[in-house]
Design a protein around this motif. Structure first.
Motif, PDB file in Angstrom:
ATOM      1  N   THR A  13     -90.837 -45.493 -23.888  1.00  0.00           N
ATOM      2  CA  THR A  13     -89.652 -44.832 -23.339  1.00  0.00           C
ATOM      3  C   THR A  13     -89.603 -43.380 -23.790  1.00  0.00           C
ATOM      4  O   THR A  13     -89.268 -42.486 -23.005  1.00  0.00           O
ATOM      5  CB  THR A  13     -88.368 -45.572 -23.754  1.00  0.00           C
ATOM      6  OG1 THR A  13     -88.453 -46.926 -23.295  1.00  0.00           O
ATOM      7  CG2 THR A  13     -87.136 -44.925 -23.169  1.00  0.00           C
ATOM      8  N   THR A  17     -89.751 -40.157 -21.306  1.00  0.00           N
ATOM      9  CA  THR A  17     -88.693 -39.133 -21.355  1.00  0.00           C
ATOM     10  C   THR A  17     -89.320 -37.763 -21.579  1.00  0.00           C
ATOM     11  O   THR A  17     -88.936 -36.780 -20.933  1.00  0.00           O
ATOM     12  CB  THR A  17     -87.683 -39.456 -22.466  1.00  0.00           C
ATOM     13  OG1 THR A  17     -87.145 -40.764 -22.235  1.00  0.00           O
ATOM     14  CG2 THR A  17     -86.549 -38.448 -22.490  1.00  0.00           C
ATOM     15  N   ARG A 104     -78.116 -37.207 -25.356  1.00  0.00           N
ATOM     16  CA  ARG A 104     -78.198 -38.576 -24.838  1.00  0.00           C
ATOM     17  C   ARG A 104     -79.270 -39.347 -25.600  1.00  0.00           C
ATOM     18  O   ARG A 104     -80.311 -38.802 -25.950  1.00  0.00           O
ATOM     19  CB  ARG A 104     -78.595 -38.602 -23.356  1.00  0.00           C
ATOM     20  CG  ARG A 104     -77.588 -38.056 -22.397  1.00  0.00           C
ATOM     21  CD  ARG A 104     -76.357 -38.937 -22.276  1.00  0.00           C
ATOM     22  NE  ARG A 104     -75.405 -38.379 -21.347  1.00  0.00           N
ATOM     23  CZ  ARG A 104     -74.507 -37.443 -21.626  1.00  0.00           C
ATOM     24  NH1 ARG A 104     -74.437 -36.942 -22.838  1.00  0.00           N
ATOM     25  NH2 ARG A 104     -73.681 -37.004 -20.707  1.00  0.00           N
ATOM     26  N   CYS A 106     -81.814 -41.620 -24.610  1.00  0.00           N
ATOM     27  CA  CYS A 106     -82.406 -41.803 -23.278  1.00  0.00           C
ATOM     28  C   CYS A 106     -83.114 -43.142 -23.149  1.00  0.00           C
ATOM     29  O   CYS A 106     -84.333 -43.233 -23.037  1.00  0.00           O
ATOM     30  CB  CYS A 106     -83.333 -40.633 -22.974  1.00  0.00           C
ATOM     31  SG  CYS A 106     -82.446 -39.071 -22.889  1.00  0.00           S
ATOM     32  N   ARG A 107     -82.306 -44.188 -23.166  1.00  0.00           N
ATOM     33  CA  ARG A 107     -82.767 -45.551 -22.934  1.00  0.00           C
ATOM     34  C   ARG A 107     -81.887 -46.116 -21.824  1.00  0.00           C
ATOM     35  O   ARG A 107     -80.749 -46.438 -22.125  1.00  0.00           O
ATOM     36  CB  ARG A 107     -82.688 -46.397 -24.199  1.00  0.00           C
ATOM     37  CG  ARG A 107     -83.558 -45.862 -25.317  1.00  0.00           C
ATOM     38  CD  ARG A 107     -83.661 -46.809 -26.479  1.00  0.00           C
ATOM     39  NE  ARG A 107     -84.535 -47.930 -26.227  1.00  0.00           N
ATOM     40  CZ  ARG A 107     -85.877 -47.874 -26.239  1.00  0.00           C
ATOM     41  NH1 ARG A 107     -86.476 -46.749 -26.474  1.00  0.00           N
ATOM     42  NH2 ARG A 107     -86.585 -48.947 -26.020  1.00  0.00           N
ATOM     43  N   GLN A 109     -85.083 -43.963 -19.758  1.00  0.00           N
ATOM     44  CA  GLN A 109     -85.468 -42.547 -19.758  1.00  0.00           C
ATOM     45  C   GLN A 109     -84.743 -41.733 -18.687  1.00  0.00           C
ATOM     46  O   GLN A 109     -84.549 -40.533 -18.863  1.00  0.00           O
ATOM     47  CB  GLN A 109     -86.983 -42.393 -19.639  1.00  0.00           C
ATOM     48  CG  GLN A 109     -87.592 -42.866 -18.357  1.00  0.00           C
ATOM     49  CD  GLN A 109     -88.042 -44.319 -18.420  1.00  0.00           C
ATOM     50  OE1 GLN A 109     -87.820 -45.025 -19.401  1.00  0.00           O
ATOM     51  NE2 GLN A 109     -88.686 -44.784 -17.369  1.00  0.00           N
ATOM     52  N   GLU A 110     -84.297 -42.365 -17.630  1.00  0.00           N
ATOM     53  CA  GLU A 110     -83.611 -41.642 -16.557  1.00  0.00           C
ATOM     54  C   GLU A 110     -82.316 -40.990 -17.026  1.00  0.00           C
ATOM     55  O   GLU A 110     -81.815 -40.061 -16.386  1.00  0.00           O
ATOM     56  CB  GLU A 110     -83.310 -42.580 -15.374  1.00  0.00           C
ATOM     57  CG  GLU A 110     -84.537 -43.033 -14.615  1.00  0.00           C
ATOM     58  CD  GLU A 110     -85.263 -44.222 -15.258  1.00  0.00           C
ATOM     59  OE1 GLU A 110     -84.695 -44.872 -16.162  1.00  0.00           O
ATOM     60  OE2 GLU A 110     -86.395 -44.497 -14.849  1.00  0.00           O
ATOM     61  N   LEU A 111     -81.753 -41.463 -18.132  1.00  0.00           N
ATOM     62  CA  LEU A 111     -80.516 -40.858 -18.650  1.00  0.00           C
ATOM     63  C   LEU A 111     -80.681 -39.406 -19.005  1.00  0.00           C
ATOM     64  O   LEU A 111     -79.708 -38.656 -19.060  1.00  0.00           O
ATOM     65  CB  LEU A 111     -80.003 -41.642 -19.868  1.00  0.00           C
ATOM     66  CG  LEU A 111     -79.475 -43.033 -19.586  1.00  0.00           C
ATOM     67  CD1 LEU A 111     -79.072 -43.732 -20.892  1.00  0.00           C
ATOM     68  CD2 LEU A 111     -78.282 -42.986 -18.635  1.00  0.00           C
ATOM     69  N   VAL A 112     -81.914 -38.956 -19.221  1.00  0.00           N
ATOM     70  CA  VAL A 112     -82.150 -37.549 -19.556  1.00  0.00           C
ATOM     71  C   VAL A 112     -81.668 -36.640 -18.418  1.00  0.00           C
ATOM     72  O   VAL A 112     -81.243 -35.498 -18.668  1.00  0.00           O
ATOM     73  CB  VAL A 112     -83.620 -37.289 -19.930  1.00  0.00           C
ATOM     74  CG1 VAL A 112     -84.524 -37.302 -18.709  1.00  0.00           C
ATOM     75  CG2 VAL A 112     -83.759 -35.985 -20.689  1.00  0.00           C
ATOM     76  N   HIS A 113     -81.690 -37.118 -17.186  1.00  0.00           N
ATOM     77  CA  HIS A 113     -81.260 -36.304 -16.045  1.00  0.00           C
ATOM     78  C   HIS A 113     -79.784 -35.898 -16.151  1.00  0.00           C
ATOM     79  O   HIS A 113     -79.387 -34.873 -15.587  1.00  0.00           O
ATOM     80  CB  HIS A 113     -81.532 -37.025 -14.722  1.00  0.00           C
ATOM     81  CG  HIS A 113     -82.981 -37.194 -14.433  1.00  0.00           C
ATOM     82  ND1 HIS A 113     -83.818 -36.155 -14.114  1.00  0.00           N
ATOM     83  CD2 HIS A 113     -83.769 -38.311 -14.437  1.00  0.00           C
ATOM     84  CE1 HIS A 113     -85.045 -36.604 -13.919  1.00  0.00           C
ATOM     85  NE2 HIS A 113     -85.034 -37.905 -14.112  1.00  0.00           N
TER      86      HIS A 113
END
Length: 116
Positions: A13, A17, A104, A106-107, A109-113
């Protein structure tokens, strides 16, 4: 935009990210391998505060000594968890990413957006 990732290269992950950050135009990236260069206790507290999460929510349980240390028990305090994370950075869940827009975990990884 500046971004810092607290990264573990052995974590899928975290690697995914990092790839998102590297592929995003305009991102000035700092990569910190947190197992080699862990954040201070105060910095860790600030990261969790900025992410709007508790140290309990940022605790890595799987693959760490969290259970053995009693950190998964309901009566484990945020202070105890932060102290343990500062001493044993493997207890920090990852990857944490910080930008001007926030922090964030980022779990996935899309949460980084959300902070790009």
């Amino acid at each position: 935009m500046k971004a810092t990732i607290w990264h573990n290269p052995k974590c899928g992950t975290s690697r995914k990210t990092l790839a998102i950050l590297e592929e995003t135009p305009g991102v000035e990236l700092t990569v910190v391998e947190y197992l080699k260069h862990p954040p201070s206790r105060a910095r860790l507290k600030q990261l969790f505060d900025d992410a709007g999460m508790t140290p309990q929510e940022g605790l890595r349980v799987r693959g760490s000594p969290a259970e053995e240390l009693g950190l998964t028990k309901a009566d484990a305090t945020a202070e105890q968890i932060l102290d343990a994370m500062a001493e044993e950075p493997i207890l920090i869940n990852r990857p944490l990413v910080e930008t001007d827009k926030g922090v964030r975990l980022c779990r996935p990884q899309e949460l980084v957006h959300e902070i790009l």
